[in-house]
Design an enzyme around this catalytic site. Structure first.
Site, PDB file in Angstrom:
ATOM      1  N   LEU A 133       0.859  -1.159   0.114  1.00  0.00           N
ATOM      2  CA  LEU A 133       0.086  -0.052   0.010  1.00  0.00           C
ATOM      3  C   LEU A 133       0.913   1.509  -0.017  1.00  0.00           C
ATOM      4  O   LEU A 133       0.331   2.366  -0.128  1.00  0.00           O
ATOM      5  CB  LEU A 133      -0.906  -0.049   1.248  1.00  0.00           C
ATOM      6  N   SER A 134       2.174   1.132   0.137  1.00  0.00           N
ATOM      7  CA  SER A 134       2.992   2.251   0.500  1.00  0.00           C
ATOM      8  C   SER A 134       3.284   3.131  -0.858  1.00  0.00           C
ATOM      9  O   SER A 134       3.828   2.591  -1.955  1.00  0.00           O
ATOM     10  CB  SER A 134       4.235   1.768   1.263  1.00  0.00           C
TER      11      SER A 134
END
Length: 199
Positions: free
Chosen positions: A11-12
């Protein structure tokens, strides 16, 4: 030969902005990489971090500026508010773990493909078809998305515990086998310099 443990969440946006620079630095110095996706929300809660939704607006406004500048510096297109973010990072993480165990493809390309799908291509990386397309594009069997789910879950949990034990508190986070730690895509140049013996 040096080894790098790479802790990250799929998700980064900051892991996305690393592009393939980690892989380039590793190749330059003959270093190997182990990819260790983890549950970032659990990591935050156990290491004094705060989930983005709970952060003060000042922090979130600065984060948006950093992402915009980071995209320009890296030459990577990025959506500041992706359609499918946050989503469940576990399925893509399990697929990355399965691919690493299976071998035969390009791990750096796979990880970057998943991150790009989330941060720029407006795709839901929790969906099987998205994950399978990323696997196939990186030279892996797309069926890996359907296999090893139990082993993937166990490794995913183990990565979190190992990360906490080793001093990790965010994503992306790079740890060398001598214990040197580097946090953030903006520290890859420092990692490069350290491996060259200049730091």
């Amino acid at each position: 030969m040096a080894h790098i443990d790479y802790y990250f969440t799929t998700l980064s946006p900051f892991a996305y902005l690393a592009g393939m620079r980690l892989e380039e630095v590793a190749a330059k110095h003959g270093a190997s990489i182990t990819y260790k996706p983890l549950d970032i929300m659990a990591l935050f809660s156990r290491t004094g971090g705060t989930a983005p939704k709970d952060r003060h607006p000042n922090r979130m406004e600065y984060r948006m500026q950093e992402l915009q500048r980071g995209g320009k510096k890296a030459g990577l297109p990025i959506n500041l508010k992706p359609m499918f973010w946050p989503t469940n990072p576990a399925p893509s993480s399990y697929a990355i773990i399965a691919a690493q165990n299976a071998g035969g493809g390009d791990m750096g390309a796979l990880v970057h493909s998943v991150l790009r799908a989330c941060q720029y291509e407006e795709k839901d990386i929790a969906q099987d078809d998205v994950i399978k397309a990323c696997l196939e594009a990186a030279g892996f069997d797309p069926k890996l998305a359907d296999s090893g789910l139990l082993a993937g879950a166990e490794t995913y949990g183990r990565n979190l515990e190992e990360a906490i034990a080793n001093g990790v508190f965010g994503s992306p986070f790079y740890i060398l086998d001598d214990g040197q730690r580097f946090f953030g895509q903006d520290r890859i140049d420092d990692l490069d310099a350290y491996l060259a013996g200049d730091l």
